[in-house]
Design a protein around this motif. Structure first.
Motif, PDB file in Angstrom:
ATOM      1  N   HIS A   1       0.835  -1.198   0.000  1.00  9.69           N
ATOM      2  CA  HIS A   1       0.000   0.000   0.000  1.00  9.69           C
ATOM      3  C   HIS A   1       0.869   1.247   0.000  1.00  9.69           C
ATOM      4  O   HIS A   1       2.088   1.166   0.147  1.00  9.69           O
ATOM      5  CB  HIS A   1      -0.942   0.001   1.220  1.00  9.69           C
ATOM      6  CG  HIS A   1      -0.254   0.060   2.551  1.00  9.69           C
ATOM      7  ND1 HIS A   1      -0.017  -1.046   3.327  1.00  9.69           N
ATOM      8  CD2 HIS A   1       0.243   1.106   3.261  1.00  9.69           C
ATOM      9  CE1 HIS A   1       0.582  -0.698   4.454  1.00  9.69           C
ATOM     10  NE2 HIS A   1       0.758   0.605   4.437  1.00  9.69           N
TER      11      HIS A   1
ATOM     12  N   HIS B   1      -5.978  -1.784   3.959  1.00  9.31           N
ATOM     13  CA  HIS B   1      -5.851  -0.580   3.137  1.00  9.31           C
ATOM     14  C   HIS B   1      -4.812  -0.769   2.049  1.00  9.31           C
ATOM     15  O   HIS B   1      -3.789  -1.416   2.249  1.00  9.31           O
ATOM     16  CB  HIS B   1      -5.560   0.668   3.972  1.00  9.31           C
ATOM     17  CG  HIS B   1      -4.402   0.569   4.907  1.00  9.31           C
ATOM     18  ND1 HIS B   1      -4.505   0.107   6.191  1.00  9.31           N
ATOM     19  CD2 HIS B   1      -3.092   0.895   4.751  1.00  9.31           C
ATOM     20  CE1 HIS B   1      -3.335   0.156   6.791  1.00  9.31           C
ATOM     21  NE2 HIS B   1      -2.448   0.622   5.928  1.00  9.31           N
TER      22      HIS B   1
ATOM     23  N   HIS C   1       4.091   7.522   2.641  1.00 12.56           N
ATOM     24  CA  HIS C   1       4.923   6.329   2.758  1.00 12.56           C
ATOM     25  C   HIS C   1       4.493   5.291   1.737  1.00 12.56           C
ATOM     26  O   HIS C   1       3.389   5.342   1.205  1.00 12.56           O
ATOM     27  CB  HIS C   1       4.889   5.752   4.173  1.00 12.56           C
ATOM     28  CG  HIS C   1       3.652   4.989   4.523  1.00 12.56           C
ATOM     29  ND1 HIS C   1       2.423   5.578   4.707  1.00 12.56           N
ATOM     30  CD2 HIS C   1       3.430   3.671   4.722  1.00 12.56           C
ATOM     31  CE1 HIS C   1       1.523   4.664   5.011  1.00 12.56           C
ATOM     32  NE2 HIS C   1       2.096   3.488   5.017  1.00 12.56           N
TER      33      HIS C   1
ATOM     34  N   ALA D   1       4.656   0.969   1.314  1.00  9.96           N
ATOM     35  CA  ALA D   1       4.746  -0.125   2.281  1.00  9.96           C
ATOM     36  C   ALA D   1       4.783  -1.484   1.595  1.00  9.96           C
ATOM     37  O   ALA D   1       4.016  -1.745   0.668  1.00  9.96           O
ATOM     38  CB  ALA D   1       3.565  -0.058   3.240  1.00  9.96           C
TER      39      ALA D   1
ATOM     40  N   HIS E   1       0.533  -1.355  14.278  1.00 14.36           N
ATOM     41  CA  HIS E   1      -0.468  -0.333  13.994  1.00 14.36           C
ATOM     42  C   HIS E   1      -1.808  -0.705  14.631  1.00 14.36           C
ATOM     43  O   HIS E   1      -2.093  -1.877  14.887  1.00 14.36           O
ATOM     44  CB  HIS E   1      -0.709  -0.228  12.481  1.00 14.36           C
ATOM     45  CG  HIS E   1       0.385   0.462  11.732  1.00 14.36           C
ATOM     46  ND1 HIS E   1       0.878   1.704  12.070  1.00 14.36           N
ATOM     47  CD2 HIS E   1       1.071   0.092  10.610  1.00 14.36           C
ATOM     48  CE1 HIS E   1       1.813   2.056  11.204  1.00 14.36           C
ATOM     49  NE2 HIS E   1       1.961   1.101  10.310  1.00 14.36           N
TER      50      HIS E   1
ATOM     51  N   TYR F   1       9.552   1.268   9.818  1.00 13.33           N
ATOM     52  CA  TYR F   1       9.695   2.296   8.781  1.00 13.33           C
ATOM     53  C   TYR F   1      11.149   2.753   8.667  1.00 13.33           C
ATOM     54  O   TYR F   1      11.808   2.970   9.682  1.00 13.33           O
ATOM     55  CB  TYR F   1       8.863   3.545   9.126  1.00 13.33           C
ATOM     56  CG  TYR F   1       7.375   3.438   8.946  1.00 13.33           C
ATOM     57  CD1 TYR F   1       6.626   2.513   9.643  1.00 13.33           C
ATOM     58  CD2 TYR F   1       6.701   4.303   8.090  1.00 13.33           C
ATOM     59  CE1 TYR F   1       5.253   2.441   9.499  1.00 13.33           C
ATOM     60  CE2 TYR F   1       5.320   4.245   7.938  1.00 13.33           C
ATOM     61  CZ  TYR F   1       4.607   3.307   8.649  1.00 13.33           C
ATOM     62  OH  TYR F   1       3.250   3.255   8.502  1.00 13.33           O
TER      63      TYR F   1
ATOM     64  N   GLU G   1       8.140   1.310   4.322  1.00 16.50           N
ATOM     65  CA  GLU G   1       7.701   0.474   5.447  1.00 16.50           C
ATOM     66  C   GLU G   1       7.827  -1.005   5.107  1.00 16.50           C
ATOM     67  O   GLU G   1       7.429  -1.439   4.025  1.00 16.50           O
ATOM     68  CB  GLU G   1       6.222   0.806   5.747  1.00 16.50           C
ATOM     69  CG  GLU G   1       5.599  -0.055   6.842  1.00 16.50           C
ATOM     70  CD  GLU G   1       4.090   0.187   7.005  1.00 16.50           C
ATOM     71  OE1 GLU G   1       3.516   0.989   6.231  1.00 16.50           O
ATOM     72  OE2 GLU G   1       3.490  -0.451   7.881  1.00 16.50           O
TER      73      GLU G   1
HETATM   74 FE   LIG Z   1       1.604   1.629   6.058  1.00 17.84          FE
END
Ligand SMILES: [Fe+2]
Length: 306
Positions: free
Chosen positions: A155, A206, A220, A222, A252, A261, A271
């Motif tokens: 993502h 997400h 960012h 990921a 998270h 990260y 990430e």
């Molecule tokens: Fe993320």
């Protein structure tokens, strides 16, 4: 309104002043350097995708990203609706794309028809002995030293100048679903975690995160790694290569990923994550406080960068 429902995120495109410097970071991060193809340098993850990261030489900048749509027919329908041309990718894996420009000028590609590699893998075969369950018997856990094994691009998060306008743009074209929307105060929306609409097929919590900010940028990008040991081995490796940890390790709240990260040489957040939530289209959007968005279930608090 017809939409092209994406199957997943295909690639991210960034510009870097020095391709060799960016390539060194990305290989230390765990991507595979596929070298120069024309004027772009490509990088792959371990899954079947021909590549997942495109770097162009130029001022450090986020250029955009690609989403796989279901078929070349869906691509053609989208192109007709947008008044854009279907173009050949002209890169390993072949395929076609339609390039659009989102409200903040980021170039968003719908992609179809790529040939996937047959040597890709997305399995993590080592069982955990936890929660009283003894799944790993007569075999041993040995974690390889070296870069993380990046399974796939997962993502990205973007700062956008008008959240509602960008949300509408992505939902109109790609049918994205809101997992959580967050607000600064009641009635003042700031952004959202959005996922793909794969119907009953589970998908990442997400794939695109939008957050309103005066300056549009990549927040960012990921990548899913093979597991917790792999994430930690990669962390050790990046440290030994001279990079400084940026944020992590932690878990998270929204998406539930264990994360770590790092900043690339031009200050862009990359990430590593593992063990994220999987949702079907049946889950309804939720409204959540902003304080939880950057919060953690455990681990390091986010550095005060933004
Ligand atoms: Fe993320």
């Amino acid at each position: 309104m017809s939409v092209a429902r994406p199957l997943d995120i295909a690639y991210v495109r960034l510009a870097a002043p020095d391709l060799a410097v960016q390539a060194r970071f990305l290989t230390d991060f765990g991507l595979v350097d596929l070298g120069l193809h024309g004027d772009v340098q490509l990088f792959a993850s371990a899954n079947e995708a021909p590549f997942c990261y495109i770097v162009e030489q130029g001022e450090a900048k986020f250029l955009g990203f690609g989403l796989w749509v279901e078929s070349t027919e869906a691509l053609e329908a989208l192109a007709a609706r947008e008044g854009r041309r279907v173009q050949s990718l002209g890169l390993p894996g072949g395929g076609s794309y339609v390039r659009m420009t989102d409200p903040d000028g980021f170039e968003i590609d719908a992609v179809a028809g790529q040939s996937f590699r047959s040597d890709g893998t997305s399995e993590c075969p080592v069982d955990w002995n936890e929660n009283g369950l003894r799944r790993r018997v007569d075999s041993f856990r040995r974690t390889e030293k070296g870069p993380s094994h990046v399974l796939r691009l997962g993502h990205l998060g973007m700062a956008v100048t008008d959240f509602r306008r960008s949300e509408g743009w992505y939902k109109d074209r790609f049918g994205l679903l809101t997992s959580e929307e967050f607000e600064t105060a009641p009635g003042k929306p700031l952004g959202a975690f959005m996922r793909l609409n794969r119907g009953e097929t589970p998908t990442d919590h997400h794939t695109v995160v939008l957050i309103e900010s005066p300056t549009p940028r990549l927040r960012h990008v990921a990548f899913e790694v093979a597991g917790l040991d792999d994430l930690m081995a990669g962390r050790e490796h990046l440290g030994q290569c001279g990079y400084r940890p940026h944020w992590g390790v932690g878990r998270h709240i929204f998406g539930s990923q264990i994360f770590d990260y790092w900043l690339d040489p031009y200050g862009r957040e990359h990430e590593h994550w593992t063990d994220g939530d999987q949702l079907t289209a049946a889950i309804s959007p939720k409204l959540v406080p902003l304080s939880d968005v950057m919060g953690v279930q455990w681990g390091a608090e986010r550095p005060s960068r933004d």
